[in-house]
Design an enzyme around this catalytic site. Sequence first.
Site, PDB file in Angstrom:
ATOM      1  N   GLU A 172      -9.194  32.430  12.951  1.00  0.00           N
ATOM      2  CA  GLU A 172      -8.400  31.373  12.324  1.00  0.00           C
ATOM      3  C   GLU A 172      -8.800  29.948  12.717  1.00  0.00           C
ATOM      4  O   GLU A 172      -7.947  29.137  13.055  1.00  0.00           O
ATOM      5  CB  GLU A 172      -6.905  31.603  12.627  1.00  0.00           C
ATOM      6  CG  GLU A 172      -6.395  32.906  12.069  1.00  0.00           C
ATOM      7  CD  GLU A 172      -4.898  33.111  12.262  1.00  0.00           C
ATOM      8  OE1 GLU A 172      -4.245  33.520  11.294  1.00  0.00           O
ATOM      9  OE2 GLU A 172      -4.390  32.861  13.374  1.00  0.00           O
TER      10      GLU A 172
HETATM   11  C1  ACM Z   1      -4.901  37.303  14.454  1.00  0.00           C
HETATM   12  O1  ACM Z   1      -3.892  37.962  14.123  1.00  0.00           O
HETATM   13  N1  ACM Z   1      -5.052  36.062  14.042  1.00  0.00           N
HETATM   14  C2  ACM Z   1      -5.937  37.886  15.273  1.00  0.00           C
END
Ligand code: ACM
Length: 685
Positions: free
Chosen positions: A323
């Site tokens: 992310e």
């Molecule tokens: C995650 O759930 N961003 C690894």
Amino acid sequence: MKARSLFLALCFMAATLPASAPEGGGPGGGAPSLMPWPQSLESKPGVHRLTQNLTLSLEACRDGRVTAAAGRLLERVRLRTGFPPQPPGADPRQASLILRCGGDGEPVQTPNTDESYILDISPGAILLEAPSPVGILRGLESIAQLIALDSTSYLLPCLRIEDRPRFRWRGLHIDVARHWEPVDVILRNLDAMAAVKMNVFHWHLSDDQGFRVESRRFPRLHEIGGEGKYYTQEQVRAVVAYARDRGIRVLPEFEMPGHTTAWLAAYPELAAAPGPYHVESAWGVFDPSMDPSREEVYAHLDAFIGEMASLFPDGYFHVGGDEVNGKQWNSSARIREFKAGNGMKNNRQLQAYFTRRLEAILDRHGKKMVGWDEIVHPSVPPTVTVQTWRLPPRFAETLKLGYPGILSRGYYLDHMHPASWHYGIDPGAGLTTEDAGRILGGEACMWAEFVDEEIIESRIWPRAAAIAERLWSPAGVTDVEDMYRRLDSVDAELERLGVRHRSSFPRLLRNILPGGESLPVAALAEILSPRGLAERQRARRYTRETPLRRLVDILPPESAVGRDFDLLVDRALPVPSPADRAAIRESLEHWRRGALKAVPVLERSFVLAEIVPVAESAAAACALGLEALDRLEAAQAPPTAWAGEAERVLERARKSPEIAIAIEPAITKLVHAADSRHAPRGTIP
Ligand code: ACM
């Protein structure tokens, strides 16, 4: 094998008393209640009866973990049975629990450590053999699970188990950044993991909301990034040792280059945009990220990883990698120039560059890299291990590219799926043999937006045991009902181990009850379950500062009575027998009365008052279910208007925010069965 006997305070002594062995020998076949279910189990006639004289013999074992684990098992037996401690000095020839370990273990456990064991129980002795100490630890947990009782005594069924895991990486990931978890919570989780033969504790130690390890090299990390809530290096060593004693590796995770707000609050010079930064208190994906174009960042990471590499002995090191939104990278002229100068067309290439640099650093410190699936890139070699959390095709794609894989998609405990849902996710499903060969295993993930130290165990256990079984047992062990039967036994064993997964709800509920009668609220709570992360985030804004003491926070994740009711209705339809009708009616009346009686109690608590509409919806849904039952009984087609009104009641019940009414799906089935537009009706007996 030369015997080296050792006696512990309590002895297992066999006696051949007449009794009938528990039936079964396989899931679905009744007892025993082993979880995870072993690779092979052969039932034998007879039982091994436990008496107060339990004698233990250890053969060819010098590994202290075996002695310690055997001692813990005997203490568990003593606590369970109330048998008094025995004085040491029993005769080894009388020993009835014989542990034969083929050799000493490695100083640092690896995914290749042999965990197999053979357990042979006869009326006269319990023989546990394993090539490695860790195999003995696994077998001791099976022994603990096999203890049962009949009208005569405590006993173990006679049988022979040959067991080994299907996957060698069976983890539990715990996020301690979003909410802090004290050491004793971690230790209880390690006990629980050992009980279900899990072998990797994945410790998510840094994120936007906190940096949780003492760094002597970079003390601002824990002082500023940790805001006073961090594990000292001494505590980390103690956790690692405690885990090792239970055959569990500790995989540290430090998130980078994104999810680094707390890190950058401490060292803003590592960031891709000028600070200052403040430890984040909200949930989500944030902009702050490390600057992959700066050599100072790699120098910092080299020194930091060097320090952590000696603190965490495991051969693997998790660097996060998920992310990264790239906003800071896009807005930095310096980074844009760096990308252009190095022929990088996008941020994926820039992150891959960062990943490769990081892998070289880890390699220098003797560690293999693990990262979330965003680290996958054609330029990142399959020497790194990938943990998949995104949509299902990712896992197959990752394995096909040659990366060793750990599956977590489908094992997120914060989504509040029932154990059966997780149980249905098989890492090997739909893969070629070659791709499946690259699966290391899987990990249950406990993200901490909605858990603090009082709640976390109830969110992990016992559901994670179903995941542990999926990762240990043969792929063909899939009987959901039998899984729940055995999960119930595991649940009790976890309680005996001191895990607080069951005790937290009544304790926390008492805190928010207004006094006076509490039974109706408890009856109402039985048919409710909390919704998962995504639905809760949509319902309102949450931060670290939001107290997690509302009913939705503390309710058990899965309503057992809801599941039983669903089974009852499924079995009863389309033409419920008189006995089924009576059972359904009794339940619905009980819940309807309970929900209505709960309303005035809820109204007197400022915390519980928000549940009044849920209670009213539940009562209305129960009343509707009773009407549907009447119509089924009378074999009388309902007027058209009834179906419309019924749908409105059901819709209200379905839409209750944050908390689900667990019996609503079964009531919907009753309503549809009563409504001829949904199903043809049979003859009511
Ligand atoms: C995650 O759930 N961003 C690894």
